[in-house]
Every structure is written in C-alpha cells, then in structure tokens.
Motif scaffolding. Structure first.
Motif, PDB file in Angstrom:
ATOM      1  N   PHE A  71      15.115 -42.643 -12.133  1.00 33.32           N
ATOM      2  CA  PHE A  71      14.884 -42.782 -13.570  1.00 33.32           C
ATOM      3  C   PHE A  71      13.661 -41.964 -14.028  1.00 33.32           C
ATOM      4  O   PHE A  71      13.531 -41.608 -15.194  1.00 33.32           O
ATOM      5  CB  PHE A  71      14.706 -44.266 -13.885  1.00 33.32           C
ATOM      6  N   THR A  72      12.722 -41.679 -13.085  1.00 32.43           N
ATOM      7  CA  THR A  72      11.461 -41.028 -13.449  1.00 32.43           C
ATOM      8  C   THR A  72      11.695 -39.633 -14.031  1.00 32.43           C
ATOM      9  O   THR A  72      12.452 -38.843 -13.468  1.00 32.43           O
ATOM     10  CB  THR A  72      10.559 -40.877 -12.197  1.00 32.43           C
ATOM     11  N   ASN A  73      11.056 -39.339 -15.163  1.00 32.56           N
ATOM     12  CA  ASN A  73      11.147 -37.984 -15.741  1.00 32.56           C
ATOM     13  C   ASN A  73       9.752 -37.449 -16.082  1.00 32.56           C
ATOM     14  O   ASN A  73       8.751 -38.112 -15.799  1.00 32.56           O
ATOM     15  CB  ASN A  73      12.061 -37.985 -16.972  1.00 32.56           C
ATOM     16  N   ARG A  74       9.707 -36.283 -16.686  1.00 29.55           N
ATOM     17  CA  ARG A  74       8.391 -35.654 -16.916  1.00 29.55           C
ATOM     18  C   ARG A  74       7.498 -36.461 -17.862  1.00 29.55           C
ATOM     19  O   ARG A  74       6.275 -36.407 -17.760  1.00 29.55           O
ATOM     20  CB  ARG A  74       8.549 -34.195 -17.369  1.00 29.55           C
ATOM     21  N   SER A  75       8.093 -37.220 -18.781  1.00 26.43           N
ATOM     22  CA  SER A  75       7.257 -38.043 -19.670  1.00 26.43           C
ATOM     23  C   SER A  75       6.524 -39.122 -18.879  1.00 26.43           C
ATOM     24  O   SER A  75       5.360 -39.425 -19.149  1.00 26.43           O
ATOM     25  CB  SER A  75       8.091 -38.739 -20.754  1.00 26.43           C
ATOM     26  N   HIS A  76       7.229 -39.713 -17.915  1.00 21.80           N
ATOM     27  CA  HIS A  76       6.579 -40.735 -17.088  1.00 21.80           C
ATOM     28  C   HIS A  76       5.431 -40.113 -16.296  1.00 21.80           C
ATOM     29  O   HIS A  76       4.376 -40.718 -16.127  1.00 21.80           O
ATOM     30  CB  HIS A  76       7.583 -41.371 -16.108  1.00 21.80           C
ATOM     31  N   LEU A  77       5.661 -38.893 -15.830  1.00 22.85           N
ATOM     32  CA  LEU A  77       4.637 -38.196 -15.052  1.00 22.85           C
ATOM     33  C   LEU A  77       3.415 -37.900 -15.923  1.00 22.85           C
ATOM     34  O   LEU A  77       2.266 -38.055 -15.490  1.00 22.85           O
ATOM     35  CB  LEU A  77       5.230 -36.898 -14.483  1.00 22.85           C
ATOM     36  N   ALA A  78       3.688 -37.479 -17.159  1.00 23.66           N
ATOM     37  CA  ALA A  78       2.587 -37.206 -18.097  1.00 23.66           C
ATOM     38  C   ALA A  78       1.791 -38.489 -18.343  1.00 23.66           C
ATOM     39  O   ALA A  78       0.551 -38.480 -18.351  1.00 23.66           O
ATOM     40  CB  ALA A  78       3.141 -36.671 -19.415  1.00 23.66           C
ATOM     41  N   PHE A  79       2.504 -39.593 -18.502  1.00 21.94           N
ATOM     42  CA  PHE A  79       1.844 -40.876 -18.733  1.00 21.94           C
ATOM     43  C   PHE A  79       1.009 -41.275 -17.515  1.00 21.94           C
ATOM     44  O   PHE A  79      -0.145 -41.708 -17.637  1.00 21.94           O
ATOM     45  CB  PHE A  79       2.892 -41.957 -19.047  1.00 21.94           C
ATOM     46  N   ALA A  80       1.596 -41.084 -16.330  1.00 20.55           N
ATOM     47  CA  ALA A  80       0.895 -41.433 -15.087  1.00 20.55           C
ATOM     48  C   ALA A  80      -0.373 -40.595 -14.919  1.00 20.55           C
ATOM     49  O   ALA A  80      -1.386 -41.067 -14.393  1.00 20.55           O
ATOM     50  CB  ALA A  80       1.817 -41.240 -13.890  1.00 20.55           C
ATOM     51  N   ALA A  81      -0.328 -39.333 -15.377  1.00 22.94           N
ATOM     52  CA  ALA A  81      -1.498 -38.447 -15.284  1.00 22.94           C
ATOM     53  C   ALA A  81      -2.634 -38.975 -16.159  1.00 22.94           C
ATOM     54  O   ALA A  81      -3.798 -39.008 -15.752  1.00 22.94           O
ATOM     55  CB  ALA A  81      -1.121 -37.035 -15.698  1.00 22.94           C
ATOM     56  N   LEU A  82      -2.299 -39.417 -17.385  1.00 18.58           N
ATOM     57  CA  LEU A  82      -3.320 -39.983 -18.267  1.00 18.58           C
ATOM     58  C   LEU A  82      -3.868 -41.290 -17.691  1.00 18.58           C
ATOM     59  O   LEU A  82      -5.072 -41.528 -17.697  1.00 18.58           O
ATOM     60  CB  LEU A  82      -2.746 -40.230 -19.666  1.00 18.58           C
ATOM     61  N   GLU A  83      -2.952 -42.112 -17.173  1.00 18.05           N
ATOM     62  CA  GLU A  83      -3.383 -43.369 -16.572  1.00 18.05           C
ATOM     63  C   GLU A  83      -4.327 -43.132 -15.399  1.00 18.05           C
ATOM     64  O   GLU A  83      -5.274 -43.883 -15.196  1.00 18.05           O
ATOM     65  CB  GLU A  83      -2.154 -44.154 -16.070  1.00 18.05           C
ATOM     66  N   ALA A  84      -4.062 -42.069 -14.632  1.00 19.43           N
ATOM     67  CA  ALA A  84      -4.886 -41.750 -13.464  1.00 19.43           C
ATOM     68  C   ALA A  84      -6.343 -41.570 -13.871  1.00 19.43           C
ATOM     69  O   ALA A  84      -7.263 -42.039 -13.201  1.00 19.43           O
ATOM     70  CB  ALA A  84      -4.370 -40.487 -12.780  1.00 19.43           C
ATOM     71  N   VAL A  85      -6.552 -40.890 -14.999  1.00 21.22           N
ATOM     72  CA  VAL A  85      -7.913 -40.667 -15.494  1.00 21.22           C
ATOM     73  C   VAL A  85      -8.560 -42.020 -15.808  1.00 21.22           C
ATOM     74  O   VAL A  85      -9.721 -42.266 -15.467  1.00 21.22           O
ATOM     75  CB  VAL A  85      -7.882 -39.760 -16.752  1.00 21.22           C
ATOM     76  N   CYS A  86      -7.793 -42.923 -16.422  1.00 26.68           N
ATOM     77  CA  CYS A  86      -8.324 -44.238 -16.808  1.00 26.68           C
ATOM     78  C   CYS A  86      -8.600 -45.124 -15.594  1.00 26.68           C
ATOM     79  O   CYS A  86      -9.602 -45.837 -15.546  1.00 26.68           O
ATOM     80  CB  CYS A  86      -7.340 -44.941 -17.735  1.00 26.68           C
ATOM     81  N   PHE A  87      -7.693 -45.089 -14.621  1.00 24.66           N
ATOM     82  CA  PHE A  87      -7.889 -45.898 -13.413  1.00 24.66           C
ATOM     83  C   PHE A  87      -9.121 -45.432 -12.637  1.00 24.66           C
ATOM     84  O   PHE A  87      -9.892 -46.244 -12.125  1.00 24.66           O
ATOM     85  CB  PHE A  87      -6.662 -45.806 -12.492  1.00 24.66           C
ATOM     86  N   GLN A  88      -9.309 -44.111 -12.551  1.00 22.05           N
ATOM     87  CA  GLN A  88     -10.461 -43.589 -11.819  1.00 22.05           C
ATOM     88  C   GLN A  88     -11.749 -44.056 -12.496  1.00 22.05           C
ATOM     89  O   GLN A  88     -12.726 -44.420 -11.841  1.00 22.05           O
ATOM     90  CB  GLN A  88     -10.412 -42.051 -11.761  1.00 22.05           C
ATOM     91  N   THR A  89     -11.750 -44.038 -13.826  1.00 23.13           N
ATOM     92  CA  THR A  89     -12.918 -44.502 -14.575  1.00 23.13           C
ATOM     93  C   THR A  89     -13.166 -45.991 -14.308  1.00 23.13           C
ATOM     94  O   THR A  89     -14.297 -46.427 -14.142  1.00 23.13           O
ATOM     95  CB  THR A  89     -12.711 -44.259 -16.082  1.00 23.13           C
ATOM     96  N   ARG A  90     -12.080 -46.759 -14.254  1.00 20.90           N
ATOM     97  CA  ARG A  90     -12.193 -48.205 -14.001  1.00 20.90           C
ATOM     98  C   ARG A  90     -12.824 -48.468 -12.626  1.00 20.90           C
ATOM     99  O   ARG A  90     -13.662 -49.357 -12.473  1.00 20.90           O
ATOM    100  CB  ARG A  90     -10.794 -48.830 -14.107  1.00 20.90           C
ATOM    101  N   GLU A  91     -12.438 -47.685 -11.636  1.00 21.14           N
ATOM    102  CA  GLU A  91     -13.008 -47.883 -10.292  1.00 21.14           C
ATOM    103  C   GLU A  91     -14.524 -47.682 -10.323  1.00 21.14           C
ATOM    104  O   GLU A  91     -15.278 -48.410  -9.680  1.00 21.14           O
ATOM    105  CB  GLU A  91     -12.396 -46.885  -9.306  1.00 21.14           C
TER     106      GLU A  91
END
Length: 533
Positions: A389-409
C-alpha cells in the motif's frame, strides 16, 4: 508615510550578516532598532561528493558567493533608495566544523573545505579512540564538551595533515593557516595575504576538539593529542568585537564585528538569553540548543556541551547543551535529487499532506551515521514498515516525521540532563515554513512550537552581535530594549498515547539502522558477535 516616526526609521543605522551555510550563502541587512529585514540575497553553494561519504566545498567558491551576495544586496538597497553608508557593522555566521587550510603567502586554499557531514575520517577516529587510555570516545569530553567523532574539525585537520602533501609542505615551511569557515571569510575580507586577520570566536573554536571550553583557550594537551601545530590556529576572540574592516567592495571600511557559529547565532537571534530557553534550527541538519547560562552542563545522555556565545570581550561566556542531528533538510534534498520523488523541496508538504499519515512507514535518514544522542557512526539510512500500500506520499510524510522524531529524542535527553522539562520550543530555519512539519513537531513533542514570523534568526543573531560590539554600539542587547517579535504558535493536537506509540515504533526503526557498517575483519573474526555491545 511621512509621519515623523517613519522618517526617523529611514535614518536608523543598519547591521548586516554574512550567513554561510552548507547549501547556500546569504547576505542580509537589518534595521538595528526594529530588527526588520531590509534586503537580502542568496546564492546556492555546490557541494562536492568526490567519493561515497565525502563532502567538500570549494573555498574559492565560498568567497565568490560571499562577494556576490554582498554586492547584489547593495544593488537591491540602492533600488530601494537605502543609503549603503547606513550599514555600520557586518557579522559573520557559518556552518560549523567545516575545515580549511590555506597558504598565508599566496592566499590560496591548499585543499577543498572538508564539510562537517564528511565521513572520510572514520578510520582516523577509530585510531584516535584506540590511542586513549580508556579507549572511549568521551576521553576528551571533560575539556572539550565533545565526543571524538568524524563531526569535529580536529579530526578533519588530522586527515589533511596525514593525506595532503601540499598541507604537509605548508606546515613545514610555516605558511599554513587552519580555520573554520568564519576564519577563512574574515581573513579574506580583511585583506587576505595582505594583512588579513586570522581569528575565530569562542563558539566556533568550541567545535574543533582543540579548545578548552573552561579556560577559553587552545589547549596544548589537546593539540599534542591530535599532533596539531598550534601556530596554524587562529586567535580566539569573543563573538562581539571589532576584528577588522572590510578591505574592498561596496562596504570597504565597515567593521566586521560579530562572529558566531550558525547554531549559536540562531540562539542569539531567537533572543534565548535566559538560562533554560531553547531553540531548534531546521537546516541541512537539525540543531537543538538550550542555554545553560554561565556554567557548562555535562550531559549524561549523549548531548554535547558547547559555548553558546560571549557577547563582548569583558562579558562572560555562556554555554549550551546541544543535540545535533546530521540529516534534516538534507533528507528532502535527497528525495528531490537522488530519488526524484519531488521536483522541488516545497512540494514535499503537499505530497505528505495528501497521505496525512506515513501508514506505518518509518524512515531513519542516518546517511552519515547517527549523531546525538547515539553517536553511532556505523548506522546507515533505513526505511521500514513498507507494505504494498505504501506510496511516495507516505514516504514524504515519513521523511517529515523523521525530522520530528529526531528532535524528540534530543529534547528527551535534554529534559533528563536539565531536570526541568522544556515548556515551549522556539524554532527557525529553512524548513519551518512547512506548516505540516511544524504541526507534526508540536504533536510529537507534546509541547507548543513557536516560530517567529521573521525566520532568518541565524543571520539576525550575527547582525545583533556585530551591531552591539564595543566601538559600534548601534544595537542594544538589553532585555528591555529588544524588539518585539511576532510569532506563530503551533499547539499539540493529537492524543499523547498515539504520539507515544509512533515514537516507540521510530525508536525500533533506529535500532535496526545501527551497526550496519562494520569493518571487514571484525565481521569474519567475531562471527555473529558484531553489534552486541
């Protein structure tokens, strides 16, 4: 528009900043009374990747972009009928740790600048750690606040001394000069080989692994540990004083009187002068700094201790705890240039918004290993949780989330080190224009995120330091005289449980990215034991 107040603003002194970043150079001019941005110009800077893991920039191109931004901005000011002679000071702010060596007689660089992200020094780092009595990357932390890592300048300088003959020759014949980007710019602008001033400030010096952050001086023991000759080092000065004057161009004669590493400059530009205030800058990397006042706080949780600023010769140094994430905006650039998932960086927000969720997909962009709080150079990027089911929009979302998760750590580590949880986070930098990212960040941190409407806080901080310098004094840093800054506030909107669940999944993904790169010998001899530590 001819009220007395308005006319007076046309006479206000201006302060300017050279902002030399990893991917671009900018020159920005501010009103010293209102902090309003009057004009600016930006030029993209080429990054060179001669080998996998190597990142370089051409020092000549750095200076060309500085001159171009400066002259173009002066032309824009003329078009706005702003008199250039109103610019009373220039500050410099720069990508930190990036390492240059040049010849003081010819003025020529002896090699490309090795950029902070570069990984070629991995074996140098391993060798240096083995050399320490405790075989620990934290062996120099009591003096430097830093781990021994590919990130910092001394290791890059050691590589240059070991591998580049031109550099070895120049050191032997006493012609070599070492500097971070700030030193190269200031030396070049104040005359270069014809009387150029060879200086750096405490905030940049504190990123070299050669500087004692307690005594505020180059440390002979550290220099001998790295076997680096002290005579090639610049003189260390405060972040706000007159270093020299512009020698040529439209601003000839104007003092260069502010110097701050980009993350320190952003802390100043966000007016985080109080102990406990913090900001996060979203650029190529992501950098969260928390002001700890005049005493350095040592982290037990993988953060580094750094000098935030010293705003005047007689002023005390202020320290910060810092969490550095190597890859933030660079992940967007990667999706654009390497994967061609988007044509432009601005498309990412739209694409991610279409999905509205990563649908269980997690992206750990450990392209240069993991920085804080792990300091794990063997990690590599990983995308997991993929389904049909995963497509490029999900990947784009995951990339933004990655920035937020790293900040949270990093924020979690900071709250543990400081014992006082941060109530609110100030944010700035190129990516903060992305509203989806900002809302995601508030949701994942579970605290409000505040973005000043003028997001050029890095340049603003350098301009403030320059304008406040003794002998210039056109900008007051008194708390009651700081300009009021308007800001946007993002409140957390999802429930904490949902947020915690997603964060736990992210941490699982991080574990899977670890111990990817191992040196061949240890793979065969240790069999399966690799990565059990």
């Amino acid at each position: 528009g001819s009220s007395p107040g308005r006319r007076a603003a046309d006479m206000d002194p201006l302060a300017a900043a050279i902002d030399q970043g990893t991917s671009s150079t900018r020159f920005l001019v501010f009103n010293t009374k209102t902090a309003q941005l009057i004009s600016h110009h930006q030029v993209e800077l080429k990054q060179h990747f001669p080998k996998e893991g190597w990142v370089e920039a051409d020092p000549r191109e750095i200076m060309d972009t500085v001159h171009e931004c400066l002259e173009k901005t002066c032309q824009k000011l003329a078009q706005l009928s702003v008199d250039v002679s109103r610019i009373k000071a220039v500050g410099v702010t720069n990508q930190r740790e990036t390492t240059l060596v040049w010849d003081k007689e010819t003025g020529e660089p002896l090699y490309n600048a090795i950029v902070w992200l570069d990984l070629r020094t991995q074996s140098t780092v391993e060798r240096l750690i083995t050399k320490t009595p405790s075989r620990s990357k934290n062996h120099l932390k009591h003096k430097t606040g830093l781990p021994i890592s590919t990130y910092f300048s001394a290791v890059k300088l050691r590589w240059l001394l070991d591998n580049v003959e031109a550099v070895q020759q120049a050191v032997l014949s006493k012609r070599a000069m070492f500097g971070t980007v700030d030193s190269w710019i200031i030396w070049s602008l104040t005359g270069g080989r014809d009387g150029g001033v060879h200086v750096t400030d405490v905030s940049n010096a504190s990123r070299t692994l050669l500087f004692n952050i307690h005594s505020l001086d180059w440390d002979p023991e550290l220099c001998s540990f790295f076997d680096i000759p002290m005579e090639i080092l610049p003189t260390v000065r405060s972040s706000s004083e007159i270093y020299g004057r512009m020698r040529s161009g439209s601003l000839a004669g104007v003092p260069i009187s502010g110097c701050l590493g980009d993350q320190s400059a952003a802390l100043v530009g966000q007016m985080c002068f109080e102990e406990g205030q913090a900001k996060n800058t979203y650029g190529t990397g992501c950098f969260l700094l928390r002001n700890t006042g005049t005493k350095p706080v040592t982290s037990e949780h993988g953060l580094i201790t750094t000098i935030a600023y010293k705003l005047g010769r007689d002023k005390p140094a202020c320290y910060a705890l810092e969490g550095s994430v190597a890859i933030a905006g660079a992940v967007i650039r990667w999706l654009r240039d390497n994967m061609c998932i988007v044509q432009s960086s601005s498309e990412i927000e739209q694409l991610a918004a279409e999905a509205g969720t990563s649908y269980g997909c997690y992206f750990v962009p450990a392209f240069s290993g993991l920085y804080a709080p792990y300091w794990e150079p063997s990690a590599r990027g990983i995308i997991c949780g993929l389904t049909q089911f995963t497509n490029r929009s999900h990947l784009a979302f995951a990339a933004l989330e990655a920035v937020c998760f790293q900040t949270r750590e990093i924020l979690d580590a900071m709250n543990q080190d400081c014992c006082i949880p941060l109530p609110v986070l100030g944010v700035d930098g190129g990516m903060t224009g992305n509203r989806l990212l900002m809302q995601l960040q508030a949701d994942i941190l579970c605290i409000p995120v505040v973005r000043p409407s003028m997001s050029e806080t890095t340049a603003l901080g350098a301009a403030m330091a320059a304008g406040a310098a003794e002998g210039v004094e056109v900008w007051s840093l008194n708390p009651d005289q700081l300009p009021e800054v308007t800001a946007e506030r993002y409140q957390p909107q999802i429930n904490t449980q949902e947020s915690e669940l997603r964060f736990a999944r992210w941490k699982k993904a991080v574990q899977k990215s670890m111990n990817w790169e191992t040196s061949e010998t240890s793979c065969t001899s240790n069999g399966r034991q690799q990565g059990s530590n």
